[in-house]
Write a protein that holds these residues in place. Structure first.
Motif, mmCIF file in Angstrom:
data_model
loop_
_atom_site.group_PDB
_atom_site.id
_atom_site.type_symbol
_atom_site.label_atom_id
_atom_site.label_comp_id
_atom_site.label_asym_id
_atom_site.label_seq_id
_atom_site.Cartn_x
_atom_site.Cartn_y
_atom_site.Cartn_z
ATOM 1 N N GLN A 160 0.814 -1.223 0.000
ATOM 2 C CA GLN A 160 0.000 0.000 0.000
ATOM 3 C C GLN A 160 0.846 1.271 0.000
ATOM 4 O O GLN A 160 0.316 2.381 0.079
ATOM 5 C CB GLN A 160 -0.922 0.001 1.208
ATOM 6 N N GLN A 161 2.177 1.091 -0.066
ATOM 7 C CA GLN A 161 3.045 2.284 -0.078
ATOM 8 C C GLN A 161 2.995 2.936 -1.451
ATOM 9 O O GLN A 161 2.746 2.257 -2.452
ATOM 10 C CB GLN A 161 4.521 1.898 0.165
ATOM 11 N N PHE A 162 3.289 4.221 -1.483
ATOM 12 C CA PHE A 162 3.483 4.890 -2.769
ATOM 13 C C PHE A 162 4.861 5.555 -2.745
ATOM 14 O O PHE A 162 5.153 6.363 -1.864
ATOM 15 C CB PHE A 162 2.389 5.931 -3.037
ATOM 16 N N THR A 163 5.707 5.192 -3.688
ATOM 17 C CA THR A 163 7.100 5.646 -3.664
ATOM 18 C C THR A 163 7.361 6.595 -4.826
ATOM 19 O O THR A 163 7.091 6.255 -5.978
ATOM 20 C CB THR A 163 8.048 4.423 -3.768
ATOM 21 N N VAL A 164 7.875 7.754 -4.494
ATOM 22 C CA VAL A 164 8.177 8.749 -5.531
ATOM 23 C C VAL A 164 9.677 8.727 -5.811
ATOM 24 O O VAL A 164 10.502 8.925 -4.907
ATOM 25 C CB VAL A 164 7.731 10.157 -5.086
ATOM 26 N N MET A 165 10.018 8.453 -7.069
ATOM 27 C CA MET A 165 11.418 8.422 -7.516
ATOM 28 C C MET A 165 11.563 9.533 -8.552
ATOM 29 O O MET A 165 10.773 9.597 -9.493
ATOM 30 C CB MET A 165 11.729 7.076 -8.177
ATOM 31 N N ALA A 166 12.552 10.383 -8.370
ATOM 32 C CA ALA A 166 12.664 11.522 -9.283
ATOM 33 C C ALA A 166 14.096 11.995 -9.370
ATOM 34 O O ALA A 166 14.916 11.755 -8.470
ATOM 35 C CB ALA A 166 11.763 12.662 -8.794
ATOM 36 N N GLY A 167 14.382 12.686 -10.466
ATOM 37 C CA GLY A 167 15.719 13.234 -10.693
ATOM 38 C C GLY A 167 15.916 13.399 -12.181
ATOM 39 O O GLY A 167 15.026 13.109 -12.976
ATOM 40 N N PRO A 168 17.103 13.847 -12.561
ATOM 41 C CA PRO A 168 17.321 14.135 -13.974
ATOM 42 C C PRO A 168 17.427 12.861 -14.807
ATOM 43 O O PRO A 168 17.687 11.791 -14.280
ATOM 44 C CB PRO A 168 18.665 14.862 -13.960
ATOM 45 N N CYS A 169 17.233 13.034 -16.115
ATOM 46 C CA CYS A 169 17.463 11.898 -17.006
ATOM 47 C C CYS A 169 18.912 11.442 -16.819
ATOM 48 O O CYS A 169 19.169 10.279 -16.546
ATOM 49 C CB CYS A 169 17.195 12.314 -18.459
ATOM 50 N N SER A 170 19.855 12.387 -16.945
ATOM 51 C CA SER A 170 21.288 12.068 -16.792
ATOM 52 C C SER A 170 21.895 12.903 -15.683
ATOM 53 O O SER A 170 21.533 14.075 -15.510
ATOM 54 C CB SER A 170 22.060 12.432 -18.068
ATOM 55 N N VAL A 171 22.858 12.322 -14.977
ATOM 56 C CA VAL A 171 23.663 13.116 -14.044
ATOM 57 C C VAL A 171 24.631 13.909 -14.923
ATOM 58 O O VAL A 171 25.449 13.319 -15.641
ATOM 59 C CB VAL A 171 24.452 12.201 -13.077
ATOM 60 N N GLU A 172 24.551 15.242 -14.856
ATOM 61 C CA GLU A 172 25.352 16.066 -15.781
ATOM 62 C C GLU A 172 26.581 16.663 -15.109
ATOM 63 O O GLU A 172 27.610 16.867 -15.745
ATOM 64 C CB GLU A 172 24.473 17.173 -16.369
ATOM 65 N N ASN A 173 26.452 16.976 -13.834
ATOM 66 C CA ASN A 173 27.587 17.497 -13.056
ATOM 67 C C ASN A 173 27.210 17.417 -11.580
ATOM 68 O O ASN A 173 26.051 17.117 -11.254
ATOM 69 C CB ASN A 173 27.950 18.945 -13.458
ATOM 70 N N GLN A 174 28.160 17.687 -10.708
ATOM 71 C CA GLN A 174 27.885 17.482 -9.279
ATOM 72 C C GLN A 174 26.906 18.518 -8.725
ATOM 73 O O GLN A 174 25.998 18.171 -7.965
ATOM 74 C CB GLN A 174 29.188 17.525 -8.468
ATOM 75 N N ALA A 175 27.056 19.766 -9.156
ATOM 76 C CA ALA A 175 26.200 20.819 -8.585
ATOM 77 C C ALA A 175 24.729 20.548 -8.890
ATOM 78 O O ALA A 175 23.866 20.692 -8.017
ATOM 79 C CB ALA A 175 26.622 22.181 -9.130
ATOM 80 N N MET A 176 24.432 20.139 -10.118
ATOM 81 C CA MET A 176 23.013 19.959 -10.481
ATOM 82 C C MET A 176 22.378 18.817 -9.708
ATOM 83 O O MET A 176 21.249 18.915 -9.244
ATOM 84 C CB MET A 176 22.817 19.784 -11.997
ATOM 85 N N ILE A 177 23.127 17.725 -9.503
ATOM 86 C CA ILE A 177 22.505 16.572 -8.832
ATOM 87 C C ILE A 177 22.385 16.838 -7.325
ATOM 88 O O ILE A 177 21.411 16.428 -6.684
ATOM 89 C CB ILE A 177 23.257 15.247 -9.168
ATOM 90 N N THR A 178 23.342 17.578 -6.776
ATOM 91 C CA THR A 178 23.289 17.922 -5.347
ATOM 92 C C THR A 178 22.073 18.807 -5.068
ATOM 93 O O THR A 178 21.310 18.581 -4.128
ATOM 94 C CB THR A 178 24.585 18.666 -4.934
ATOM 95 N N ASP A 179 21.873 19.783 -5.932
ATOM 96 C CA ASP A 179 20.741 20.706 -5.793
ATOM 97 C C ASP A 179 19.412 19.974 -6.027
ATOM 98 O O ASP A 179 18.446 20.145 -5.277
ATOM 99 C CB ASP A 179 20.942 21.834 -6.819
ATOM 100 N N LEU A 180 19.378 19.121 -7.052
ATOM 101 C CA LEU A 180 18.121 18.420 -7.360
ATOM 102 C C LEU A 180 17.729 17.438 -6.261
ATOM 103 O O LEU A 180 16.541 17.253 -5.990
ATOM 104 C CB LEU A 180 18.236 17.669 -8.692
ATOM 105 N N ALA A 181 18.727 16.823 -5.634
ATOM 106 C CA ALA A 181 18.411 15.879 -4.548
ATOM 107 C C ALA A 181 17.639 16.603 -3.453
ATOM 108 O O ALA A 181 16.622 16.104 -2.950
ATOM 109 C CB ALA A 181 19.693 15.258 -3.994
ATOM 110 N N ALA A 182 18.079 17.801 -3.107
ATOM 111 C CA ALA A 182 17.386 18.572 -2.064
ATOM 112 C C ALA A 182 15.981 18.944 -2.541
ATOM 113 O O ALA A 182 15.005 18.855 -1.783
ATOM 114 C CB ALA A 182 18.189 19.826 -1.717
ATOM 115 N N LYS A 183 15.874 19.339 -3.809
ATOM 116 C CA LYS A 183 14.569 19.812 -4.308
ATOM 117 C C LYS A 183 13.560 18.677 -4.449
ATOM 118 O O LYS A 183 12.394 18.831 -4.094
ATOM 119 C CB LYS A 183 14.762 20.534 -5.635
ATOM 120 N N VAL A 184 13.989 17.534 -4.979
ATOM 121 C CA VAL A 184 13.002 16.447 -5.133
ATOM 122 C C VAL A 184 12.629 15.877 -3.765
ATOM 123 O O VAL A 184 11.490 15.479 -3.545
ATOM 124 C CB VAL A 184 13.445 15.325 -6.125
#
Ligand code: PEP
Ligand code: MN
Length: 352
Positions: free
Chosen positions: A87-111
């Motif tokens: 009965q859980q609902f799991t949200v998985m999100a992030g960019p199609c590709s990891v492009e650089n460290q800054a973008m994935i670090t920022d997106l992790a916080a946002k998602v």
């Protein structure tokens, strides 16, 4: 056939039956107290053997380990930060590709702030053209893991070859097998042996049975931690949607199999403005999670630019989808009964 032993399993009888199978050149797999025997519908059993057995199931599909006949309850996959399925609902999100460290670090916080508990990001990318961005490889995996750890998220990332499994294993919680590799049987066997959860995406033109048989390759290695991802299939009209989301297929997978079913509205739609309606349709059909592509500046993304949501578009979608999922967990009142549950005795008229 499936022989379900009484518990505790009578080991002497089990060995006796295994010997019988071996002598007849049959192949059997033992999972807990179930002995699955392939290509056999009937086996002569002595009274002593019968006394040790709770049930014998003779009608089962070819993908027996993935079938509800074998495992009636939903499979729940336990990861470091999630229980996926049931009965859980799991949200998985992030960019199609990891492009650089800054973008994935920022997106992790946002998602994470929006409600995701798993971050996605490709480090090995299956691109149609060899001249397109192919992913950052292990460097990308390192960025992804660090970003996830800062936020307390699980990681899902794609592997395209057997060699990549060992490289990615220390960085990921869930291996993604992409649509293009759904029937790469050697890869499926290898990821089955890796002992971590696997998200298997439906092939571009795969039937439901082909998908469940692909999952069976993973399961046959002793790994039942499988998620089935509906990400749309090819059809004759890709003018407005990249693929056709098989909403009925989500309901069918829930019915036939015990594995968690996840909807990927990003690859199904190919267009950011269509991600939300397809996500909601998938959840309404029974998906137990969604996998969505999110990017700070989708227009500049190095892959799948047209279909990625901004964090600002993603956050309200999570809320709506969670509400739909919560509604579906409530018991039906008689007003909401579906035709299958009504007591009407007349057959529905087919107007077609
Ligand atoms: C992806 O998840 O970025 C991807 C390539 O997905 P699919 O295999 O569904 O096309
Ligand atoms: Mn993508």
């Amino acid at each position: 056939m499936i022989i379900q032993f009484k518990q505790p399993v009578n080991q002497a009888v089990l060995q006796e039956i295994l010997r019988k199978l071996k002598d007849a050149h049959y192949h059997g797999i033992l999972v807990k107290n179930h002995l699955v025997i392939f290509d056999v519908a009937h086996l002569e059993l002595t009274p002593r053997e019968q006394a040790a057995i709770a049930d014998v199931i003779t009608e089962q599909p070819r993908y027996v380990l993935g079938s509800r006949v074998f495992h009636p309850e939903d499979t729940i996959i336990q990861t470091a930060h999630n229980r996926i399925g049931g009965q859980q609902f799991t949200v998985m999100a992030g960019p199609c590709s990891v492009e650089n460290q800054a973008m994935i670090t920022d997106l992790a916080a946002k998602v994470k702030a929006a409600g995701a508990t798993v971050i996605r990001g490709g480090a090995y990318k299956p691109r149609t053209s060899p001249y397109d961005f192919q992913g950052l490889g292990e460097t990308g995996l390192r960025y992804l893991r660090a970003a996830a750890d800062q936020q307390g998220l699980d990681v899902i990332t794609e592997v395209m070859s057997i060699d990549e499994i060992a490289v990615a294993a220390p960085y990921t919680d869930i291996f993604q097998i992409g649509a293009r590799n759904m029937q790469n049987f050697d890869l499926l066997k290898a990821v089955g042996k890796a002992g971590k959860p696997v998200a298997l995406k439906r092939g571009l033109a795969a039937t439901i049975d082909e998908m469940l048989n692909a999952a069976e390759y993973i399961a046959a290695q002793g790994n039942l931690q499988i998620m089935l991802v509906e990400r749309g299939i090819r059809s004759f009209d890709s003018t407005y949607t990249r693929n056709v989301l098989d909403v009925g297929g989500i309901a069918v997978l829930r019915k036939l199999s015990h594995y968690p079913v996840i909807v990927d509205p990003s690859h199904a739609s190919g267009h950011a403005d269509l991600v939300a309606p397809l996500a909601k349709a998938g959840v309404a059909a029974g998906a137990q999670g969604m996998l969505v592509e999110v990017h700070q500046d989708p227009a500049k993304a190095l892959s799948d630019a047209a279909q990625q949501l901004t964090p600002a578009q993603f956050a309200p979608l999570v809320q709506q989808v969670q509400q739909i999922h919560a509604l579906l967990q409530q018991p039906l009142t008689s007003d909401l009964q579906t035709p299958a549950q009504s007591t009407a005795t007349t057959a529905p008229v087919d107007h077609d």
